[in-house]
Design an enzyme around this catalytic site. Structure first.
Site, PDB file in Angstrom:
ATOM      1  N   LYS A  85      -2.629  44.175  41.113  1.00 57.36           N
ATOM      2  CA  LYS A  85      -1.209  43.916  41.425  1.00 57.36           C
ATOM      3  C   LYS A  85      -0.503  44.765  42.708  1.00 57.36           C
ATOM      4  O   LYS A  85       0.288  44.064  43.290  1.00 57.36           O
ATOM      5  CB  LYS A  85      -0.292  44.612  40.181  1.00 57.36           C
ATOM      6  CG  LYS A  85      -0.643  43.531  39.114  1.00 57.36           C
ATOM      7  CD  LYS A  85       0.581  43.755  37.843  1.00 57.36           C
ATOM      8  CE  LYS A  85       0.611  42.235  36.932  1.00 57.36           C
ATOM      9  NZ  LYS A  85      -0.657  42.559  36.098  1.00 57.36           N
ATOM     10  N   GLU A 107      10.578  41.631  38.038  1.00 54.02           N
ATOM     11  CA  GLU A 107      10.527  41.465  36.471  1.00 54.02           C
ATOM     12  C   GLU A 107       9.280  42.233  36.204  1.00 54.02           C
ATOM     13  O   GLU A 107       8.222  42.182  36.990  1.00 54.02           O
ATOM     14  CB  GLU A 107      10.835  40.103  36.245  1.00 54.02           C
ATOM     15  CG  GLU A 107       9.314  39.272  36.285  1.00 54.02           C
ATOM     16  CD  GLU A 107       8.661  39.247  37.792  1.00 54.02           C
ATOM     17  OE1 GLU A 107       9.596  39.352  38.473  1.00 54.02           O
ATOM     18  OE2 GLU A 107       7.309  39.112  37.768  1.00 54.02           O
ATOM     19  N   SER A 374     -10.152  42.401  36.861  1.00 50.77           N
ATOM     20  CA  SER A 374      -8.720  42.615  37.679  1.00 50.77           C
ATOM     21  C   SER A 374      -8.058  43.859  37.389  1.00 50.77           C
ATOM     22  O   SER A 374      -7.218  44.341  38.201  1.00 50.77           O
ATOM     23  CB  SER A 374      -7.877  41.533  37.061  1.00 50.77           C
ATOM     24  OG  SER A 374      -7.756  41.729  35.574  1.00 50.77           O
TER      25      SER A 374
END
Ligand code: PLP
Length: 391
Positions: A85, A107, A374
């Site tokens: 991220k 968000e 990830s």
């Protein structure tokens, strides 16, 4: 703008009139700066020295032995913040700086994107507001605490089901009223144009590096690349490096939860239907009246009732294949990678591994598979312990 935001019949920007200038402003800034030498140099320096890029491509030998073919892990779990991220947040955060914006909003559902945005807000000295469903605020109190430590304000959203989709709606509403000084840092490769394109670009180092590392370390391209799919940002990031290599199979893995025939899953591309949500035309989990379903699978990071429009297109065009793994297979895969490699994979990433482990005995031994790891699973130890107490 209309043309560029389309992936076949998918994508676009279905938003209130007032947001169109804001989206156009981001689109123009993105195309102005994304190849600008100063922007690129600054972003690459942050990728390297703040986030920890390039991440290694690791040959998981004991896991490979178990599977009967070669498994390589792209180690996004080693990045600052523990997942991919940060790539997207650094890119969009820097773009916001170049645009002269002073406030970031985002968000978050599980809290991972909220935390990554809070980190980058601190890094750039920007005011940061995180919209989060009030139920998620309760469930993810550790991440809420971390966001506050980084100086972000967490705004609990009460409305609808008090979860991620409601947080996105409220963030869009806030943005509408504050477009002048506010940048909406969207968390995945979904939403209205230009976000799917912007997020893909800032996640593309995963694929560029992985392709180069395959050629350097193995001497050839892999046979398949596998990634988990929530909104689709880590998957499109790694796929982007191989999309033109027709010999490389691209496989996205969604969460089958307790089974796609139950109400507890997040297998949007596997069983969803086409509609419009959060500004984009894509596959959705909805009923015959267009009411959005609640999603639920073992990893909160995959719980999203939509999916990035480019994945919808890759599915329809047949370039990528979308499969799923259920909660039990995911827990088995988590434990297997811990035991065989001494690596705790995020439960999200464990979906990709679970599907691959399921191919044991079905693929030739010379097969080379690259899995995008990830994120790291430290955040998930409590959930795993609840389902599978360690003896
Ligand atoms: C958020 C998250 C995901 C899901 O998001 P995508 O946009 O589909 O990549 C997957 N893995 C990890 C570790 C995450 O934190």
């Amino acid at each position: 703008m209309k043309e560029k935001g389309r992936f076949g019949q998918f994508g676009g920007f279905y938003v209130p009139e007032v947001l169109i200038p804001a989206l156009e402003e981001i689109e123009q800034a993105f195309y102005k700066f994304y190849k600008d030498p100063r922007f690129v140099a600054e972003l690459n320096e942050l990728y390297k020295n703040y986030a920890g890029r390039p991440t290694p491509l690791y040959h998981a030998k004991r896991l490979s032995e178990h599977c009967g073919f070669s498994v390589y892990l792209k180690r996004e779990d080693l990045l600052h913040g523990g997942a991919h991220k940060v790539n997207n947040c650094l890119g969009q955060g820097l773009l916001a700086q170049y645009m002269g914006k002073t406030r970031l909003i985002a968000e978050t559902g599980a809290g991972q994107h909220g935390l990554a945005t809070a980190m980058i807000g601190a890094l750039f000295g920007m005011e940061t507001k995180i919209f989060m469903g009030s139920i998620d605020v309760e469930r993810q109190n550790v991440n809420v605490h971390k966001m506050k430590l980084c100086g972000a304000e967490v705004i609990p959203v009460k409305g609808g089901t008090c979860t991620l989709k409601d947080a996105i709606n409220d963030a869009l509403r806030y943005w509408t009223a504050h477009v002048q000084d506010t940048f909406y840092l969207f968390g995945t490769a979904g939403g209205p144009h230009p976000y799917p394109t912007v997020v893909k670009h800032f996640q593309s180092p995963i694929g560029t590096e992985a392709r180069r590392q395959c050629l350097e370390q193995i001497g050839r391209l892999p046979d398949m690349v596998i990634a988990c799919v929530g909104g689709g940002s880590n998957a499109i990031g790694i796929f982007s490096g191989f999309i033109d290599d027709k010999s490389v199979k691209l496989i996205g893995v969604e969460g089958a939860g307790r089974g796609v025939n139950t109400t507890h899953h997040c297998a949007t591309l596997n069983v969803g239907t086409v509609g419009v949500l959060h500004g984009a035309r894509t596959y959705l989990l909805q009923d015959a009246d267009g009411q959005i379903h609640e999603t639920e699978c073992i990893s909160a990071g995959l719980d999203y009732p939509g999916v990035g429009p480019e994945h919808a297109f890759l599915k329809e065009s047949g370039r990528a294949e979308y499969v799923c793994a259920d909660d039990k297979q995911v827990l088995d895969a988590f434990e297997l990678v811990c035991k065989k490699e001494g690596i705790l994979p995020a439960l999200e990433s464990s979906h990709a591994i679970a599907w691959l482990v399921g191919q044991k005995g079905k693929l030739p031994p010379e097969t080379i598979a690259v899995v995008n790891l990830s994120g790291r699973g430290d955040k998930d130890v409590g959930i795993v312990e609840k389902h599978r107490p360690v003896k």
